[in-house]
Write a protein that holds these residues in place. Structure first.
Motif, PDB file in Angstrom:
ATOM      1  N   ASP A 114     -39.557 -35.412  37.023  1.00  0.00           N
ATOM      2  CA  ASP A 114     -40.814 -35.231  37.755  1.00  0.00           C
ATOM      3  C   ASP A 114     -40.847 -36.322  38.813  1.00  0.00           C
ATOM      4  O   ASP A 114     -41.291 -37.434  38.559  1.00  0.00           O
ATOM      5  N   GLY A 115     -40.318 -36.000  40.000  1.00  0.00           N
ATOM      6  CA  GLY A 115     -40.133 -37.044  41.006  1.00  0.00           C
ATOM      7  C   GLY A 115     -39.077 -38.013  40.512  1.00  0.00           C
ATOM      8  O   GLY A 115     -37.939 -37.630  40.255  1.00  0.00           O
ATOM      9  N   LYS A 116     -39.457 -39.263  40.288  1.00  0.00           N
ATOM     10  CA  LYS A 116     -38.502 -40.258  39.794  1.00  0.00           C
ATOM     11  C   LYS A 116     -38.678 -40.538  38.299  1.00  0.00           C
ATOM     12  O   LYS A 116     -38.078 -41.461  37.759  1.00  0.00           O
ATOM     13  N   PHE A 117     -39.486 -39.715  37.620  1.00  0.00           N
ATOM     14  CA  PHE A 117     -39.761 -39.939  36.207  1.00  0.00           C
ATOM     15  C   PHE A 117     -39.132 -38.846  35.342  1.00  0.00           C
ATOM     16  O   PHE A 117     -39.239 -37.660  35.667  1.00  0.00           O
ATOM     17  N   PRO A 118     -38.460 -39.224  34.244  1.00  0.00           N
ATOM     18  CA  PRO A 118     -37.918 -38.206  33.327  1.00  0.00           C
ATOM     19  C   PRO A 118     -39.056 -37.384  32.720  1.00  0.00           C
ATOM     20  O   PRO A 118     -40.136 -37.916  32.440  1.00  0.00           O
ATOM     21  N   ILE A 119     -38.814 -36.117  32.540  1.00  0.00           N
ATOM     22  CA  ILE A 119     -39.841 -35.231  31.991  1.00  0.00           C
ATOM     23  C   ILE A 119     -39.826 -35.280  30.473  1.00  0.00           C
ATOM     24  O   ILE A 119     -38.780 -35.171  29.837  1.00  0.00           O
ATOM     25  N   ASP A 120     -40.999 -35.445  29.896  1.00  0.00           N
ATOM     26  CA  ASP A 120     -41.191 -35.419  28.443  1.00  0.00           C
ATOM     27  C   ASP A 120     -42.022 -34.196  28.112  1.00  0.00           C
ATOM     28  O   ASP A 120     -43.195 -34.113  28.477  1.00  0.00           O
ATOM     29  N   VAL A 121     -41.416 -33.210  27.455  1.00  0.00           N
ATOM     30  CA  VAL A 121     -42.127 -31.963  27.150  1.00  0.00           C
ATOM     31  C   VAL A 121     -42.652 -31.934  25.718  1.00  0.00           C
ATOM     32  O   VAL A 121     -43.288 -30.962  25.319  1.00  0.00           O
ATOM     33  N   GLY A 122     -42.382 -32.965  24.944  1.00  0.00           N
ATOM     34  CA  GLY A 122     -42.754 -32.963  23.539  1.00  0.00           C
ATOM     35  C   GLY A 122     -44.252 -32.972  23.324  1.00  0.00           C
ATOM     36  O   GLY A 122     -45.027 -33.439  24.163  1.00  0.00           O
ATOM     37  N   GLY A 123     -44.662 -32.453  22.179  1.00  0.00           N
ATOM     38  CA  GLY A 123     -46.085 -32.455  21.857  1.00  0.00           C
ATOM     39  C   GLY A 123     -46.330 -31.933  20.458  1.00  0.00           C
ATOM     40  O   GLY A 123     -45.413 -31.482  19.774  1.00  0.00           O
ATOM     41  N   ALA A 124     -47.583 -32.011  20.049  1.00  0.00           N
ATOM     42  CA  ALA A 124     -47.991 -31.519  18.737  1.00  0.00           C
ATOM     43  C   ALA A 124     -49.200 -30.618  18.910  1.00  0.00           C
ATOM     44  O   ALA A 124     -50.136 -30.949  19.646  1.00  0.00           O
ATOM     45  N   MET A 125     -49.170 -29.484  18.244  1.00  0.00           N
ATOM     46  CA  MET A 125     -50.266 -28.532  18.302  1.00  0.00           C
ATOM     47  C   MET A 125     -51.425 -29.024  17.426  1.00  0.00           C
ATOM     48  O   MET A 125     -51.238 -29.886  16.557  1.00  0.00           O
ATOM     49  N   PRO A 126     -52.630 -28.474  17.642  1.00  0.00           N
ATOM     50  CA  PRO A 126     -53.772 -28.877  16.806  1.00  0.00           C
ATOM     51  C   PRO A 126     -53.527 -28.689  15.309  1.00  0.00           C
ATOM     52  O   PRO A 126     -54.096 -29.415  14.491  1.00  0.00           O
ATOM     53  N   ASP A 127     -52.658 -27.722  14.929  1.00  0.00           N
ATOM     54  CA  ASP A 127     -52.384 -27.500  13.509  1.00  0.00           C
ATOM     55  C   ASP A 127     -51.297 -28.427  12.963  1.00  0.00           C
ATOM     56  O   ASP A 127     -50.898 -28.313  11.803  1.00  0.00           O
ATOM     57  N   GLY A 128     -50.806 -29.347  13.818  1.00  0.00           N
ATOM     58  CA  GLY A 128     -49.818 -30.319  13.364  1.00  0.00           C
ATOM     59  C   GLY A 128     -48.377 -29.961  13.666  1.00  0.00           C
ATOM     60  O   GLY A 128     -47.490 -30.807  13.552  1.00  0.00           O
ATOM     61  N   LYS A 129     -48.085 -28.708  14.057  1.00  0.00           N
ATOM     62  CA  LYS A 129     -46.723 -28.313  14.381  1.00  0.00           C
ATOM     63  C   LYS A 129     -46.298 -28.983  15.686  1.00  0.00           C
ATOM     64  O   LYS A 129     -47.046 -28.982  16.661  1.00  0.00           O
ATOM     65  N   SER A 130     -45.098 -29.544  15.700  1.00  0.00           N
ATOM     66  CA  SER A 130     -44.634 -30.287  16.870  1.00  0.00           C
ATOM     67  C   SER A 130     -43.381 -29.662  17.467  1.00  0.00           C
ATOM     68  O   SER A 130     -42.712 -28.846  16.824  1.00  0.00           O
ATOM     69  N   PHE A 131     -43.064 -30.044  18.697  1.00  0.00           N
ATOM     70  CA  PHE A 131     -41.869 -29.567  19.390  1.00  0.00           C
ATOM     71  C   PHE A 131     -41.417 -30.643  20.360  1.00  0.00           C
ATOM     72  O   PHE A 131     -42.201 -31.517  20.752  1.00  0.00           O
ATOM     73  N   SER A 132     -40.151 -30.587  20.749  1.00  0.00           N
ATOM     74  CA  SER A 132     -39.611 -31.581  21.685  1.00  0.00           C
ATOM     75  C   SER A 132     -38.919 -30.944  22.877  1.00  0.00           C
ATOM     76  O   SER A 132     -38.455 -31.647  23.771  1.00  0.00           O
ATOM     77  N   THR A 133     -38.827 -29.612  22.903  1.00  0.00           N
ATOM     78  CA  THR A 133     -38.210 -28.882  24.019  1.00  0.00           C
ATOM     79  C   THR A 133     -39.036 -27.643  24.321  1.00  0.00           C
ATOM     80  O   THR A 133     -39.886 -27.222  23.527  1.00  0.00           O
ATOM     81  N   ALA A 134     -38.767 -27.037  25.488  1.00  0.00           N
ATOM     82  CA  ALA A 134     -39.450 -25.788  25.843  1.00  0.00           C
ATOM     83  C   ALA A 134     -39.116 -24.692  24.831  1.00  0.00           C
ATOM     84  O   ALA A 134     -39.984 -23.911  24.437  1.00  0.00           O
ATOM     85  N   ALA A 135     -37.857 -24.652  24.402  1.00  0.00           N
ATOM     86  CA  ALA A 135     -37.458 -23.664  23.396  1.00  0.00           C
ATOM     87  C   ALA A 135     -38.178 -23.920  22.077  1.00  0.00           C
ATOM     88  O   ALA A 135     -38.565 -22.980  21.368  1.00  0.00           O
TER      89      ALA A 135
END
Length: 203
Positions: A114-135
């Motif tokens: 994102d410009g000069k910053f690495p993109i971090d796509v990780g996150g956690a859903m309200p139900d606690g399920k998490s992910f670290s990639t778009a897939a």
């Protein structure tokens, strides 16, 4: 892929899959000059999960686009926006989904910066399920298939009838959902069931 001819191309990457990674969806849920995790997250809530967020307050300040990608990453800027508890109540649901699509720019092209910053796509859903990639986010959404199916059924029935769903339509929607679940949520089953229900209603 080179040359003007159409041809089948096998995908050997998990960067693409389903409607969420199609350029048309990614572009329509972005601004002309940059992505918007908020708009993309809202798109998913509206069109896949059937849980649209309330409209924003009228006095919400706009992000400073001139700083995005140069002084600060878009993710960091939105995190500061969510520091306000009033904003966080909705943005915590929308932004996590939108960040899962940040590897795709405003026209849907894959990127890692994102410009000069690495993109971090990780996150956690309200139900606690998490992910670290778009897939990974797509896999998490697959776990919400009953909600996705219900939302899609509502929209297709609305299109077929030319009106919004009413409380008295609930039994019909429930029957379609039971059939869909039993058949593994195949799209052709949804279309067949809608056509069959509409046909019987007009006989």
């Amino acid at each position: 892929v080179k040359g003007p001819d159409f041809r089948k191309v096998d995908l050997d990457t998990d960067q693409r899959g389903g409607i969420l990674t199609q350029a048309s969806v990614l572009a329509v849920s972005s601004y002309p000059n940059r992505t918007s995790p908020t708009i993309r997250g809202k798109y998913i809530l509206n069109n896949l999960l059937g849980t649209p967020p309330p409209p924003p307050p009228p006095d919400v300040p706009a992000l400073d686009d001139s700083k995005v990608g140069s002084d600060v990453s878009l993710r960091k800027q939105l995190e500061e926006h969510r520091a306000n508890a009033v904003c966080a109540s909705c943005h915590s649901k929308m932004d996590v989904l939108g960040f899962g699509l940040e590897n795709y720019d405003a026209v849907g092209k894959w990127r890692t910066m994102d410009g000069k910053f690495p993109i971090d796509v990780g996150g956690a859903m309200p139900d606690g399920k998490s992910f670290s990639t778009a897939a990974g986010m797509r896999t998490v959404l697959l776990g919400s298939m009953p909600e996705v199916s219900r939302c899609l059924t509502d929209k297709i029935m609305t299109y077929a009838l030319g009106r919004g769903m009413q409380p008295y339509d609930k039994r019909t929607l429930d029957r379609i959902q039971r059939t869909l679940a039993a058949d593994g949520y195949h799209f052709q089953t949804l279309i067949r069931e809608v056509v069959a229900r509409i046909g019987r209603a007009h006989v």
